[in-house]
Write a protein that holds these residues in place. Structure first.
Motif, PDB file in Angstrom:
ATOM      1  N   MET A   1      10.171  -0.012  15.124  1.00 37.58           N
ATOM      2  CA  MET A   1      10.563  -0.230  13.746  1.00 37.58           C
ATOM      3  C   MET A   1       9.717   0.666  12.853  1.00 37.58           C
ATOM      4  N   LYS A   2      10.367   1.417  12.032  1.00 37.53           N
ATOM      5  CA  LYS A   2       9.659   2.273  11.098  1.00 37.53           C
ATOM      6  C   LYS A   2       9.903   1.739   9.687  1.00 37.53           C
ATOM      7  N   ILE A   3       8.824   1.493   8.973  1.00 36.46           N
ATOM      8  CA  ILE A   3       8.932   0.996   7.607  1.00 36.46           C
ATOM      9  C   ILE A   3       9.216   2.192   6.700  1.00 36.46           C
ATOM     10  N   SER A   4      10.281   2.087   5.919  1.00 40.22           N
ATOM     11  CA  SER A   4      10.670   3.185   5.029  1.00 40.22           C
ATOM     12  C   SER A   4       9.859   3.140   3.735  1.00 40.22           C
ATOM     13  N   THR A   5      10.156   4.087   2.852  1.00 42.88           N
ATOM     14  CA  THR A   5       9.474   4.103   1.554  1.00 42.88           C
ATOM     15  C   THR A   5       9.792   2.841   0.761  1.00 42.88           C
ATOM     16  N   LYS A   6      10.952   2.230   1.007  1.00 42.33           N
ATOM     17  CA  LYS A   6      11.281   0.983   0.312  1.00 42.33           C
ATOM     18  C   LYS A   6      10.220  -0.064   0.591  1.00 42.33           C
ATOM     19  N   GLY A   7       9.886  -0.258   1.836  1.00 45.27           N
ATOM     20  CA  GLY A   7       8.878  -1.252   2.206  1.00 45.27           C
ATOM     21  C   GLY A   7       7.490  -0.856   1.756  1.00 45.27           C
ATOM     22  N   TYR A   9       6.536   1.314  -0.695  1.00 44.45           N
ATOM     23  CA  TYR A   9       6.390   1.298  -2.148  1.00 44.45           C
ATOM     24  C   TYR A   9       6.532  -0.116  -2.697  1.00 44.45           C
ATOM     25  N   GLY A  10       7.351  -0.934  -2.037  1.00 44.99           N
ATOM     26  CA  GLY A  10       7.462  -2.331  -2.437  1.00 44.99           C
ATOM     27  C   GLY A  10       6.131  -3.051  -2.285  1.00 44.99           C
ATOM     28  N   LEU A  11       5.425  -2.792  -1.198  1.00 48.98           N
ATOM     29  CA  LEU A  11       4.093  -3.368  -1.020  1.00 48.98           C
ATOM     30  C   LEU A  11       3.128  -2.835  -2.074  1.00 48.98           C
ATOM     31  N   THR A  12       3.282  -1.569  -2.437  1.00 44.88           N
ATOM     32  CA  THR A  12       2.442  -0.996  -3.486  1.00 44.88           C
ATOM     33  C   THR A  12       2.642  -1.746  -4.801  1.00 44.88           C
ATOM     34  N   ILE A  13       3.900  -1.980  -5.166  1.00 45.64           N
ATOM     35  CA  ILE A  13       4.203  -2.738  -6.387  1.00 45.64           C
ATOM     36  C   ILE A  13       3.553  -4.114  -6.312  1.00 45.64           C
ATOM     37  N   MET A  14       3.785  -4.797  -5.210  1.00 45.03           N
ATOM     38  CA  MET A  14       3.289  -6.165  -5.074  1.00 45.03           C
ATOM     39  C   MET A  14       1.765  -6.230  -5.057  1.00 45.03           C
ATOM     40  N   MET A  15       1.109  -5.249  -4.467  1.00 42.92           N
ATOM     41  CA  MET A  15      -0.354  -5.219  -4.470  1.00 42.92           C
ATOM     42  C   MET A  15      -0.895  -4.980  -5.877  1.00 42.92           C
ATOM     43  N   GLU A  16      -0.226  -4.123  -6.635  1.00 45.84           N
ATOM     44  CA  GLU A  16      -0.646  -3.896  -8.024  1.00 45.84           C
ATOM     45  C   GLU A  16      -0.491  -5.171  -8.850  1.00 45.84           C
ATOM     46  N   LEU A  17       0.626  -5.868  -8.661  1.00 45.68           N
ATOM     47  CA  LEU A  17       0.834  -7.126  -9.383  1.00 45.68           C
ATOM     48  C   LEU A  17      -0.179  -8.179  -8.936  1.00 45.68           C
ATOM     49  N   ALA A  18      -0.524  -8.170  -7.659  1.00 43.33           N
ATOM     50  CA  ALA A  18      -1.522  -9.109  -7.152  1.00 43.33           C
ATOM     51  C   ALA A  18      -2.896  -8.820  -7.748  1.00 43.33           C
ATOM     52  N   THR A  19      -3.214  -7.548  -7.893  1.00 45.66           N
ATOM     53  CA  THR A  19      -4.495  -7.162  -8.485  1.00 45.66           C
ATOM     54  C   THR A  19      -4.603  -7.652  -9.923  1.00 45.66           C
TER      55      THR A  19
END
Length: 140
Positions: A1-7, A9-19
């Protein structure tokens, strides 16, 4: 399984919101600028996250997005499943060899276990054990 940019960058968004959790809304523009990403692409990614109930949008001049739950209550698996779909290394069928099918199931379950046990809080609190910032400084 290869995680695409969707996954990713989605984690990037969520980590920023978590911060910024508890500090008010964060704009996608600020996230896009900080990480040198397309704001338009981030807008496409945040819609399914909002529909899944992981983020809330706040309208207005000082609006943006906030997490709908605390960072401890959102796993990376939650985010990846919303943006990438089911976690599976391959599509296997009942006709596959039982030994191979068992291997694919074990791989799928291993990936799911790691993603589901890693929260946004874990990701934003991660400290690289091998980083230079934590090493001892010797003076001669």
């Amino acid at each position: 399984m290869k995680i695409s940019t969707k996954g990713r960058y989605g984690l990037t968004i969520m980590m920023e919101l978590a911060t910024k959790f508890g500090e008010g809304p964060t704009s996608l523009k600020s996230i896009a600028e900080k990480h040198q990403l397309s704001e338009h692409y981030l807008e496409q990614l945040v819609a399914p996250l909002r529909n899944a109930g992981l983020v809330k949008s706040i309208r207005g001049a000082y609006g943006g997005y906030i997490l709908s739950k605390s960072p401890e209550d959102i796993s990376s698996g939650d985010v990846i499943r919303v943006l990438e779909g089911p976690i599976s290394p391959v599509d296997f069928t009942e006709e596959d060899d039982p030994a191979k099918r068992q291997l694919w199931i074990r791989i799928r379950d291993g990936i799911a276990q790691v993603l589901d046990s890693t929260t946004l809080h874990d990701l934003i609190s991660y400290k690289d054990e091998g980083s230079q910032n934590d090493s001892y400084m010797f003076y001669i």
